[in-house]
Design a protein around this motif. Structure first.
Motif, PDB file in Angstrom:
ATOM      1  N   MET A   1       0.847  -1.201   0.000  1.00  0.00           N
ATOM      2  CA  MET A   1       0.000   0.000   0.000  1.00  0.00           C
ATOM      3  C   MET A   1       0.880   1.247   0.000  1.00  0.00           C
ATOM      4  O   MET A   1       1.809   1.360   0.790  1.00  0.00           O
ATOM      5  N   THR A   2       0.568   2.185  -0.891  1.00  0.00           N
ATOM      6  CA  THR A   2       1.334   3.424  -0.948  1.00  0.00           C
ATOM      7  C   THR A   2       0.931   4.350   0.203  1.00  0.00           C
ATOM      8  O   THR A   2      -0.086   4.142   0.862  1.00  0.00           O
ATOM      9  N   ILE A 130      -7.100   5.988  18.780  1.00  0.00           N
ATOM     10  CA  ILE A 130      -5.652   6.155  18.702  1.00  0.00           C
ATOM     11  C   ILE A 130      -4.935   4.832  18.954  1.00  0.00           C
ATOM     12  O   ILE A 130      -4.035   4.430  18.199  1.00  0.00           O
ATOM     13  N   LEU A 131      -5.323   4.145  20.017  1.00  0.00           N
ATOM     14  CA  LEU A 131      -4.654   2.903  20.386  1.00  0.00           C
ATOM     15  C   LEU A 131      -4.843   1.818  19.337  1.00  0.00           C
ATOM     16  O   LEU A 131      -3.969   0.966  19.140  1.00  0.00           O
ATOM     17  N   ALA A 132      -5.983   1.833  18.664  1.00  0.00           N
ATOM     18  CA  ALA A 132      -6.272   0.790  17.682  1.00  0.00           C
ATOM     19  C   ALA A 132      -5.758   1.125  16.287  1.00  0.00           C
ATOM     20  O   ALA A 132      -5.362   0.227  15.536  1.00  0.00           O
ATOM     21  N   VAL A 133      -5.758   2.423  15.923  1.00  0.00           N
ATOM     22  CA  VAL A 133      -5.531   2.803  14.528  1.00  0.00           C
ATOM     23  C   VAL A 133      -4.133   3.354  14.262  1.00  0.00           C
ATOM     24  O   VAL A 133      -3.512   3.005  13.245  1.00  0.00           O
ATOM     25  N   TYR A 134      -3.622   4.186  15.144  1.00  0.00           N
ATOM     26  CA  TYR A 134      -2.341   4.839  14.858  1.00  0.00           C
ATOM     27  C   TYR A 134      -1.211   3.856  14.571  1.00  0.00           C
ATOM     28  O   TYR A 134      -0.437   4.059  13.624  1.00  0.00           O
ATOM     29  N   PRO A 135      -1.064   2.785  15.357  1.00  0.00           N
ATOM     30  CA  PRO A 135       0.020   1.841  15.047  1.00  0.00           C
ATOM     31  C   PRO A 135      -0.114   1.184  13.673  1.00  0.00           C
ATOM     32  O   PRO A 135       0.878   0.735  13.102  1.00  0.00           O
ATOM     33  N   GLN A 136      -1.328   1.151  13.128  1.00  0.00           N
ATOM     34  CA  GLN A 136      -1.529   0.531  11.824  1.00  0.00           C
ATOM     35  C   GLN A 136      -1.183   1.460  10.666  1.00  0.00           C
ATOM     36  O   GLN A 136      -0.826   0.998   9.580  1.00  0.00           O
ATOM     37  N   PHE A 137      -1.301   2.780  10.890  1.00  0.00           N
ATOM     38  CA  PHE A 137      -1.139   3.727   9.786  1.00  0.00           C
ATOM     39  C   PHE A 137       0.152   4.531   9.855  1.00  0.00           C
ATOM     40  O   PHE A 137       0.517   5.180   8.878  1.00  0.00           O
ATOM     41  N   MET A 138       0.822   4.531  10.977  1.00  0.00           N
ATOM     42  CA  MET A 138       2.082   5.254  11.097  1.00  0.00           C
ATOM     43  C   MET A 138       3.218   4.237  10.979  1.00  0.00           C
ATOM     44  O   MET A 138       3.516   3.512  11.907  1.00  0.00           O
ATOM     45  N   ARG A 139       3.829   4.190   9.799  1.00  0.00           N
ATOM     46  CA  ARG A 139       4.821   3.165   9.481  1.00  0.00           C
ATOM     47  C   ARG A 139       6.183   3.791   9.143  1.00  0.00           C
ATOM     48  O   ARG A 139       6.233   4.869   8.527  1.00  0.00           O
ATOM     49  N   TYR A 142       7.000   4.969   5.513  1.00  0.00           N
ATOM     50  CA  TYR A 142       6.353   6.163   4.963  1.00  0.00           C
ATOM     51  C   TYR A 142       7.111   7.441   5.313  1.00  0.00           C
ATOM     52  O   TYR A 142       6.632   8.532   5.046  1.00  0.00           O
ATOM     53  N   GLY A 143       8.272   7.292   5.930  1.00  0.00           N
ATOM     54  CA  GLY A 143       9.065   8.458   6.265  1.00  0.00           C
ATOM     55  C   GLY A 143       9.117   8.723   7.754  1.00  0.00           C
ATOM     56  O   GLY A 143       8.619   7.930   8.554  1.00  0.00           O
ATOM     57  N   PRO A 144       9.724   9.854   8.166  1.00  0.00           N
ATOM     58  CA  PRO A 144       9.842  10.177   9.592  1.00  0.00           C
ATOM     59  C   PRO A 144       8.476  10.237  10.271  1.00  0.00           C
ATOM     60  O   PRO A 144       7.509  10.742   9.694  1.00  0.00           O
ATOM     61  N   PHE A 145       8.426   9.747  11.497  1.00  0.00           N
ATOM     62  CA  PHE A 145       7.156   9.742  12.221  1.00  0.00           C
ATOM     63  C   PHE A 145       6.621  11.148  12.437  1.00  0.00           C
ATOM     64  O   PHE A 145       5.416  11.370  12.405  1.00  0.00           O
ATOM     65  N   TRP A 146       7.522  12.118  12.677  1.00  0.00           N
ATOM     66  CA  TRP A 146       7.050  13.472  12.952  1.00  0.00           C
ATOM     67  C   TRP A 146       6.328  14.067  11.745  1.00  0.00           C
ATOM     68  O   TRP A 146       5.354  14.802  11.898  1.00  0.00           O
ATOM     69  N   GLN A 148       4.676  12.300   9.409  1.00  0.00           N
ATOM     70  CA  GLN A 148       3.378  11.631   9.337  1.00  0.00           C
ATOM     71  C   GLN A 148       2.428  12.188  10.397  1.00  0.00           C
ATOM     72  O   GLN A 148       1.226  12.364  10.148  1.00  0.00           O
ATOM     73  N   ALA A 149       2.978  12.475  11.584  1.00  0.00           N
ATOM     74  CA  ALA A 149       2.148  13.010  12.666  1.00  0.00           C
ATOM     75  C   ALA A 149       1.589  14.377  12.316  1.00  0.00           C
ATOM     76  O   ALA A 149       0.432  14.690  12.637  1.00  0.00           O
ATOM     77  N   LEU A 150       2.406  15.220  11.649  1.00  0.00           N
ATOM     78  CA  LEU A 150       1.930  16.539  11.251  1.00  0.00           C
ATOM     79  C   LEU A 150       0.756  16.422  10.282  1.00  0.00           C
ATOM     80  O   LEU A 150      -0.242  17.147  10.410  1.00  0.00           O
ATOM     81  N   ALA A 151       0.860  15.514   9.323  1.00  0.00           N
ATOM     82  CA  ALA A 151      -0.223  15.339   8.347  1.00  0.00           C
ATOM     83  C   ALA A 151      -1.481  14.806   9.020  1.00  0.00           C
ATOM     84  O   ALA A 151      -2.594  15.298   8.783  1.00  0.00           O
ATOM     85  N   MET A 152      -1.322  13.811   9.893  1.00  0.00           N
ATOM     86  CA  MET A 152      -2.472  13.228  10.575  1.00  0.00           C
ATOM     87  C   MET A 152      -3.093  14.216  11.551  1.00  0.00           C
ATOM     88  O   MET A 152      -4.315  14.306  11.691  1.00  0.00           O
ATOM     89  N   GLY A 153      -2.259  14.996  12.229  1.00  0.00           N
ATOM     90  CA  GLY A 153      -2.770  15.989  13.166  1.00  0.00           C
ATOM     91  C   GLY A 153      -3.517  17.108  12.474  1.00  0.00           C
ATOM     92  O   GLY A 153      -4.572  17.548  12.917  1.00  0.00           O
ATOM     93  N   ALA A 154      -2.958  17.590  11.330  1.00  0.00           N
ATOM     94  CA  ALA A 154      -3.622  18.646  10.572  1.00  0.00           C
ATOM     95  C   ALA A 154      -4.979  18.176  10.062  1.00  0.00           C
ATOM     96  O   ALA A 154      -5.970  18.915  10.096  1.00  0.00           O
ATOM     97  N   LEU A 155      -5.031  16.926   9.610  1.00  0.00           N
ATOM     98  CA  LEU A 155      -6.294  16.372   9.127  1.00  0.00           C
ATOM     99  C   LEU A 155      -7.314  16.270  10.256  1.00  0.00           C
ATOM    100  O   LEU A 155      -8.498  16.572  10.079  1.00  0.00           O
ATOM    101  N   THR A 156      -6.851  15.861  11.435  1.00  0.00           N
ATOM    102  CA  THR A 156      -7.745  15.763  12.594  1.00  0.00           C
ATOM    103  C   THR A 156      -8.351  17.113  12.944  1.00  0.00           C
ATOM    104  O   THR A 156      -9.558  17.238  13.156  1.00  0.00           O
ATOM    105  N   LEU A 157      -7.494  18.149  12.998  1.00  0.00           N
ATOM    106  CA  LEU A 157      -7.982  19.494  13.324  1.00  0.00           C
ATOM    107  C   LEU A 157      -8.959  19.999  12.262  1.00  0.00           C
ATOM    108  O   LEU A 157      -9.970  20.628  12.586  1.00  0.00           O
ATOM    109  N   LEU A 158      -8.664  19.724  10.991  1.00  0.00           N
ATOM    110  CA  LEU A 158      -9.531  20.182   9.910  1.00  0.00           C
ATOM    111  C   LEU A 158     -10.916  19.545  10.013  1.00  0.00           C
ATOM    112  O   LEU A 158     -11.941  20.257   9.953  1.00  0.00           O
ATOM    113  N   LEU A 159     -10.973  18.235  10.193  1.00  0.00           N
ATOM    114  CA  LEU A 159     -12.258  17.551  10.258  1.00  0.00           C
ATOM    115  C   LEU A 159     -13.028  17.925  11.523  1.00  0.00           C
ATOM    116  O   LEU A 159     -14.250  18.091  11.488  1.00  0.00           O
TER     117      LEU A 159
END
Length: 211
Positions: A1-2, A130-139, A142-146, A148-159
């Motif tokens: 998966m990309t 968080i406990l169920a999903v984050y470990p599955q999608f933060m790999r 896909y690059g540095p965790f920080w 990925q966290a910025l992208a996921m955090g920005a999306l969370t705030l937007l939604l």
């Protein structure tokens, strides 16, 4: 998966968890109805800040606390549910009058913001996600965790801003129609409070079982 496919799948799951009625949503609607747009937006802002903390925790959990996280799930559910039961009971026993709310906007706005933050931080639904999903999608692939966290955090705030902010404004519009009938506001606040207690009690039972 990309990474793009991974991110879109995370987006769908995140949108699903946000739009499902829960403690955060009820808290925003209750404040929008009883306190107007200012109170609703304050509640939304507090919850959005809580969402940022959730992203930070999810990143730390994936990178450093993978062995400790399972032990935290039960206690967090119990603590969070207990706090929300107290908030709901307080709201259910109150006699909120619109004119009284308008008297001290700044003080009340700050208090609602803080309550929104705590509500989000101790929301069992968010921690479970968080406990169920984050470990599955933060790999690592896909690059540095920080990053990925910025992208996921920005999306969370937007939604959160779009969904909860929209509900807050819609609720405040309904509030305008209740200005001449303050007793209706009182009963709406109490009903929202008891609904919050009921949802939190179910989550408390689930947390106690998992603990």
């Amino acid at each position: 998966m990309t990474y793009a496919e991974n991110f879109w799948l995370f987006t769908l799951l995140l949108a699903g968890i946000i739009v499902v009625p829960g403690m955060d949503m009820i808290f925003v609607i209750a404040n929008g109805l009883t306190g107007g747009r200012r109170a609703g937006i304050a509640a939304t802002s507090g919850i959005m800040l809580g969402g940022a903390f959730h992203t930070l925790f999810g990143t730390v959990a994936v990178t450093a606390l993978s062995t400790l996280v399972p032990q935290l799930a039960g206690p967090m559910l119990v603590i969070g549910s207990g706090y929300m039961i107290w908030i709901g009971y307080t709201l259910a026993k109150s006699a909120i009058v619109i004119d009284g709310i308008e008297a001290s906007k700044l003080h009340r706005t700050a208090r609602i913001f803080a309550q929104g933050l705590i509500t989000c931080l101790l929301n069992p639904k968010a921690w479970l996600f968080i406990l169920a999903v984050y470990p599955q999608f933060m790999r690592p692939e896909y690059g540095p965790f920080w990053r990925q966290a910025l992208a996921m955090g920005a999306l969370t705030l937007l939604l959160q801003g779009l969904v909860y902010g929209g509900l807050a404004i819609a609720a405040s519009k309904g509030r305008d129609a209740l200005v001449s009938r303050p007793e209706i506001t009182i009963w709406i606040g109490r009903a929202a409070g008891w609904l919050l207690v009921a949802i939190a009690a179910l989550m408390l039972l689930e947390g106690w079982r998992s603990w």
